[in-house]
Design an enzyme around this catalytic site. Structure first.
Site, PDB file in Angstrom:
ATOM      1  N   GLU A   1      -3.223   3.117   2.447  1.00 59.79           N
ATOM      2  CA  GLU A   1      -2.771   3.670   1.160  1.00 59.79           C
ATOM      3  C   GLU A   1      -3.103   5.160   1.057  1.00 59.79           C
ATOM      4  O   GLU A   1      -2.286   5.963   0.587  1.00 59.79           O
ATOM      5  CB  GLU A   1      -3.426   2.918  -0.009  1.00 59.79           C
ATOM      6  CG  GLU A   1      -2.890   3.418  -1.353  1.00 59.79           C
ATOM      7  CD  GLU A   1      -3.693   2.931  -2.549  1.00 59.79           C
ATOM      8  OE1 GLU A   1      -4.138   1.774  -2.552  1.00 59.79           O
ATOM      9  OE2 GLU A   1      -3.868   3.730  -3.483  1.00 59.79           O
TER      10      GLU A   1
ATOM     11  N   CYS B   1      -5.971   1.199 -10.282  1.00 60.09           N
ATOM     12  CA  CYS B   1      -4.998   0.337 -10.976  1.00 60.09           C
ATOM     13  C   CYS B   1      -5.695  -0.623 -11.958  1.00 60.09           C
ATOM     14  O   CYS B   1      -6.881  -0.941 -11.807  1.00 60.09           O
ATOM     15  CB  CYS B   1      -4.144  -0.424  -9.968  1.00 60.09           C
ATOM     16  SG  CYS B   1      -4.992  -1.789  -9.174  1.00 60.09           S
TER      17      CYS B   1
ATOM     18  N   SER C   1     -10.597  -5.799   3.306  1.00 58.08           N
ATOM     19  CA  SER C   1      -9.979  -5.515   1.998  1.00 58.08           C
ATOM     20  C   SER C   1     -10.887  -4.584   1.203  1.00 58.08           C
ATOM     21  O   SER C   1     -12.037  -4.919   0.904  1.00 58.08           O
ATOM     22  CB  SER C   1      -9.782  -6.835   1.247  1.00 58.08           C
ATOM     23  OG  SER C   1      -9.745  -6.606  -0.139  1.00 58.08           O
TER      24      SER C   1
ATOM     25  N   HIS D   1       0.813  -1.224   0.000  1.00 62.20           N
ATOM     26  CA  HIS D   1       0.000   0.000   0.000  1.00 62.20           C
ATOM     27  C   HIS D   1       0.842   1.267   0.000  1.00 62.20           C
ATOM     28  O   HIS D   1       0.313   2.360  -0.186  1.00 62.20           O
ATOM     29  CB  HIS D   1      -0.902   0.028   1.242  1.00 62.20           C
ATOM     30  CG  HIS D   1      -1.869  -1.093   1.307  1.00 62.20           C
ATOM     31  ND1 HIS D   1      -1.796  -2.093   2.245  1.00 62.20           N
ATOM     32  CD2 HIS D   1      -2.942  -1.378   0.540  1.00 62.20           C
ATOM     33  CE1 HIS D   1      -2.787  -2.943   2.053  1.00 62.20           C
ATOM     34  NE2 HIS D   1      -3.489  -2.538   1.031  1.00 62.20           N
TER      35      HIS D   1
HETATM   36  S1  SF4 Z   1      -1.914  -4.074  -8.495  1.00 56.28           S
HETATM   37 FE1  SF4 Z   1      -3.436  -2.624  -7.696  1.00 56.28          FE
HETATM   38  S2  SF4 Z   1      -4.496  -3.741  -6.054  1.00 56.28           S
HETATM   39 FE2  SF4 Z   1      -2.608  -4.831  -6.493  1.00 56.28          FE
HETATM   40  S3  SF4 Z   1      -1.148  -4.027  -5.005  1.00 56.28           S
HETATM   41 FE3  SF4 Z   1      -0.913  -2.871  -6.909  1.00 56.28          FE
HETATM   42  S4  SF4 Z   1      -2.212  -1.085  -6.654  1.00 56.28           S
HETATM   43 FE4  SF4 Z   1      -2.826  -2.573  -5.099  1.00 56.28          FE
END
Ligand code: SF4
Length: 288
Positions: free
Chosen positions: A123, A188, A216, A71
């Site tokens: 985060e 993301c 989560s 995070h």
């Molecule tokens: S890919 Fe996305 S959900 Fe997975 S750790 Fe990275 S930012 Fe977090």
């Protein structure tokens, strides 16, 4: 009864790499993780079994090495940690770094930063930790409570549902028509893929099972997304949470999982659903 797995589900590369790094460093010497490495009870127990400590604050760390989770954290926290003489292992996901760079660029260009996310999430604390002034919004009411600024720069916690983020950005634009509102989409790609695959699956399912830790964020977002397309959605952490009666009269059971859910946990849940389906079939078989 048929089980339909979402096209994309479960652990993302960021979490997978962070967990591997933790185990690797634990073999090399005592290690403390700052906060939960992932929001998944199964992985957290495995880390604990390996002797890895968890601290919620730098001041509590008793090992010479500290790991920052996937995070991420702020530059201020990193500097404070290094000033205490601790060696820092960074497991920050590269896509969280992208979000950090977006927030830094918005602040540098004179925008008032607004992060769409959960105020107390690790985060979000990392994303905002180097800013002196910022806002965090998650619901419409939070936008209604914002003060006016000539320039708003909006970014998002990486695991938020992108439709919701876009909705809040639109709301900021409508509420402050005179302001310059710049949005950088920092949700993301793995989160977006799991969200869209979950929608496709939920549209076809009579019942949906979402697997992931209770705390989560992306798992909870998957639950909310699926609930918009399917009336019978259940959130489970492990196979032992699955209840056979959930599948009564179900023909298609959809399955998805958050980005910190290990494959073996998903497989065990799938097996449990399969057993419940067998029960449903046999009950149906003896019914008049
Ligand atoms: S890919 Fe996305 S959900 Fe997975 S750790 Fe990275 S930012 Fe977090």
């Amino acid at each position: 009864m048929r089980i339909l797995r979402a096209g994309r589900l479960g652990m993302c590369f960021g979490v997978r790499d962070a967990v591997a790094l933790a185990f690797e460093h634990a073999d090399a010497g005592p290690l403390t993780i700052l906060g939960d490495l992932v929001h998944n009870p199964t992985i957290l127990s495995a880390l604990e079994a390996k002797g890895i400590a968890v601290a919620q604050d730098v001041a509590e760390v008793k090992t010479p090495t500290l790991m920052v989770t996937a995070h991420g954290t702020s530059a201020r926290t990193l500097a404070r940690t290094r000033a205490l003489g601790l060696t820092v292992v960074e497991a920050t996901c590269p896509l969280v770094h992208v979000a950090h760079r977006a927030v830094a660029a918005l602040a540098r260009d004179g925008y008032h930063v607004v992060v769409v996310g959960q105020r107390d999430h690790v985060e979000v604390r990392g994303l905002t930790g180097d800013l002196d002034r910022f806002d965090v919004v998650l619901e419409d009411d939070d936008v209604l409570a914002l003060e006016e600024h000539p320039r708003f720069g909006v970014a998002a916690q990486t695991t938020q549902a992108v439709e919701k983020v876009r909705h809040l950005v639109d709301l900021i634009r409508r509420r402050f028509p005179q302001s310059d509102v710049r949005f950088i989409d920092t949700v993301c790609k793995p989160t977006k893929e799991r969200q869209s695959a979950a929608v496709e699956m939920a549209c076809l399912a009579d019942v949906v099972i979402v697997v992931g830790g209770r705390s989560s964020n992306n798992t909870r977002e998957l639950v909310k997304t699926c609930a918009r397309y399917c009336a019978r959605v259940h959130h489970v952490q492990t196979d032992t949470d699955v209840r056979p009666e959930w599948f009564d009269a179900a023909e298609v059971v959809g399955l998805t999982a958050g980005t910190s859910t290990p494959d073996d946990v998903i497989d065990r849940v799938e097996e449990r659903i399969r057993q419940a389906g067998a029960r449903t079939r046999s009950v149906a078989g003896v019914a008049p």
